[in-house]
Design an enzyme around this catalytic site. Structure first.
Site, mmCIF file in Angstrom:
data_model
loop_
_atom_site.group_PDB
_atom_site.id
_atom_site.type_symbol
_atom_site.label_atom_id
_atom_site.label_comp_id
_atom_site.label_asym_id
_atom_site.label_seq_id
_atom_site.Cartn_x
_atom_site.Cartn_y
_atom_site.Cartn_z
ATOM 1 N N ASP A 67 0.765 -1.183 -0.047
ATOM 2 C CA ASP A 67 0.119 -0.030 -0.056
ATOM 3 C C ASP A 67 0.793 1.290 -0.016
ATOM 4 O O ASP A 67 2.244 1.191 0.041
ATOM 5 C CB ASP A 67 -0.955 0.058 1.054
ATOM 6 C CG ASP A 67 -0.253 0.138 2.761
ATOM 7 O OD1 ASP A 67 0.872 -0.130 2.720
ATOM 8 O OD2 ASP A 67 -1.156 0.444 3.444
ATOM 9 N N TYR A 69 2.870 4.795 0.852
ATOM 10 C CA TYR A 69 3.552 5.430 1.993
ATOM 11 C C TYR A 69 2.276 6.241 2.800
ATOM 12 O O TYR A 69 1.715 6.862 2.198
ATOM 13 C CB TYR A 69 4.738 6.232 1.593
ATOM 14 C CG TYR A 69 5.887 5.592 0.795
ATOM 15 C CD1 TYR A 69 6.378 4.448 1.630
ATOM 16 C CD2 TYR A 69 6.383 5.758 -0.288
ATOM 17 C CE1 TYR A 69 7.581 3.892 0.978
ATOM 18 C CE2 TYR A 69 7.461 5.176 -1.015
ATOM 19 C CZ TYR A 69 7.867 4.094 -0.070
ATOM 20 O OH TYR A 69 9.033 3.332 -0.884
ATOM 21 N N PHE A 80 6.660 2.017 -4.102
ATOM 22 C CA PHE A 80 8.082 2.309 -3.671
ATOM 23 C C PHE A 80 8.568 3.698 -4.100
ATOM 24 O O PHE A 80 9.840 3.872 -3.884
ATOM 25 C CB PHE A 80 9.129 1.269 -4.029
ATOM 26 C CG PHE A 80 8.690 -0.096 -3.675
ATOM 27 C CD1 PHE A 80 9.197 -0.492 -2.308
ATOM 28 C CD2 PHE A 80 8.066 -0.909 -4.712
ATOM 29 C CE1 PHE A 80 8.846 -1.673 -1.869
ATOM 30 C CE2 PHE A 80 7.969 -2.384 -4.115
ATOM 31 C CZ PHE A 80 8.291 -2.663 -2.863
ATOM 32 N N HIS A 190 11.599 -8.925 0.912
ATOM 33 C CA HIS A 190 11.245 -7.444 0.828
ATOM 34 C C HIS A 190 12.454 -6.456 1.044
ATOM 35 O O HIS A 190 13.417 -6.855 1.841
ATOM 36 C CB HIS A 190 10.075 -7.206 1.947
ATOM 37 C CG HIS A 190 9.367 -6.109 1.383
ATOM 38 N ND1 HIS A 190 9.804 -4.723 1.952
ATOM 39 C CD2 HIS A 190 8.407 -5.638 0.626
ATOM 40 C CE1 HIS A 190 8.960 -3.647 1.375
ATOM 41 N NE2 HIS A 190 7.911 -4.287 0.850
#
Length: 225
Positions: A67, A69, A80, A190
């Protein structure tokens, strides 16, 4: 939501989704948040930024996030990515470090805007397209995943030789929506600090992705822009 400004191809492909009950619930939820003056990120015009920056027919790569920031000014509708001038989030710093592992001549930038990747055919897709301010995963249950799961299936079914990059357990949970017999699926930990040293660094995904694209007579991605 600003569906009228959605790229025409995406609008045509997803038009059936807009009429489904789950999407009506998303719209109502966001209207209620606006009425209550609750801050929601990204700003409404950028909710579908990933789709508008990477048209369906130009997709070569899909990088899947969870989701947006949740800090003020950070979310720009591309997973990202942050707008120019924002401090780099830890995950993006680690993505840049791995990029330098792949291309030693690469200079890690201070700029975190990944629009130049998206413009080359990298769909930077969050599974959940909005978030409440300072509350990660707060919109995880409002219905966005039904839409983005449909998007993944659509890409998998309609396109050929796309690279799907899945970082972390959440992204890997989307494997059932991807036909790995006709696409390349790259998986690792991740790029968050917790995962990066043991499971993310050294995955060589940027080079592997480009090698696959070239093999299938597609132009490689210039990750260094």
């Amino acid at each position: 939501m600003v569906l009228t400004s959605l790229h025409p191809k995406w609008k045509a492909l997803l038009s059936a989704e807009w009429e489904k009950p789950y999407f009506k619930k998303i719209e109502q939820f966001l209207e209620n948040e606006e009425a209550l003056q609750q801050a929601v990120y990204p700003p409404q015009p950028l909710i579908f930024n990933a789709f508008n920056t990477t048209p369906f027919d130009q997709i070569k790569v899909v990088i899947l996030g969870q989701d947006p920031y949740h800090g003020l000014g950070q979310a720009n509708g591309l997973c990202f990515s942050v707008p120019t001038g924002m401090k780099l989030p830890p995950s993006l710093k680690n993505i840049y470090k791995e990029l330098k592992n792949n291309y030693p001549e690469y200079t890690i930038p201070l700029n975190g805007d990944l629009s130049k990747w998206a413009e080359q055919g990298v769909l930077l897709l969050n599974s959940i397209l909005t978030v409440a301010a300072n509350s990660p995963a707060s919109h995880a249950k409002i219905g966005w995943e039904q839409l983005t799961n449909a998007v993944l299936q659509l890409i998998s079914q309609e396109q050929q030789h796309v690279v799907f990059i899945l970082w972390g357990a959440y992204a890997k949970s989307k494997l059932p929506f991807i036909d790995a017999t006709k696409h390349l699926v790259l998986q690792s930990g991740h790029p968050s600090f917790a995962d990066s040293h043991k499971q993310f660094f050294g995955n060589n995904h940027f080079k592997k992705c480009n090698a696959y694209l070239v093999l299938h007579e597609k132009k490689s991605i210039d990750w260094r822009v």
